[in-house]
Design an enzyme around this catalytic site. Sequence first.
Site, PDB file in Angstrom:
ATOM      1  N   CYS A 192     -15.999  78.390  77.012  1.00  7.99           N
ATOM      2  CA  CYS A 192     -17.329  78.993  77.091  1.00  7.99           C
ATOM      3  C   CYS A 192     -18.341  78.085  76.403  1.00  7.99           C
ATOM      4  O   CYS A 192     -18.075  77.615  75.311  1.00  7.99           O
ATOM      5  CB  CYS A 192     -17.297  80.352  76.410  1.00  7.99           C
ATOM      6  N   PRO A 193     -19.510  77.832  76.960  1.00 15.52           N
ATOM      7  CA  PRO A 193     -20.057  78.377  78.208  1.00 15.52           C
ATOM      8  C   PRO A 193     -19.907  77.427  79.400  1.00 15.52           C
ATOM      9  O   PRO A 193     -20.564  77.628  80.401  1.00 15.52           O
ATOM     10  CB  PRO A 193     -21.544  78.511  77.855  1.00 15.52           C
TER      11      PRO A 193
END
Lengths: 160, 79
Positions: free
Chosen positions: B16-17
């Site tokens: 993430c992200p």
Amino acid sequence: MAEDNNKATFVVISGDMDKVFAAFIMATGCAAAGMDTTLFFTFWGLNAIKTGKIAKPDSFLGKMMAVMNRGGINRLNPSKFSFAGIGRGLFKKMMSDTNVASLPELRDMARELCVHFQACKMSMDVMGISQEDLIPEVTDIVGVATMVNNASKSKIQMFI
Amino acid sequence: MDVKADVVQDSIGQMCPMPIAYMARNMRKMEVGKVLEIQSDDDGAHADIPAWCEQTGNQFLGEEQAGDYVRYFVKKTVA
């Protein structure tokens, strides 16, 4: 592209590595979701968008500041476990070991997704920072009214 | 899953992200009606990819385990 109120505004006052991380990750997420996203960097937050070269302001205090608060995205220290700079390396290692993107990578991705980088003019003046001390991706040197104008149209406003 | 992807995104190893960021970038370049396959071994993507679709109005077609990663299928429905 985005509707006029589909905006997100992040005010980044902190220059701590962990908080700047949070700011770039959230801004990237907002931009990925199609929001017109702005990062407004002020005070210590400006360190995240400095080139990292030692600035040469005119005043004596400004010169001192430029050396002691050199900045640059790779020089940000975590808010805890800093250990006078050792913690920074520790966190970088732990993050790369778990394949988390580095701060420069995140900043590049934010730009690629068209996140706007704004710098606070007043903080720059106080700290003797000029536009050439900032990375070229910073296009706008602005004041509080611009930030408020953006924030008032934003669904998400955060102060980091 | 019996879905034919037009574009395949290799996000294996990313956290993430980044899977979401690359997905947004790829979807921008695609035409409406095309399908993107995201290959990810990040457990966070399991919730994040459908959430991104809900947020942007694109269609989440489903997912499929493929060895040690998961294939997610997203159809571009919004210009």
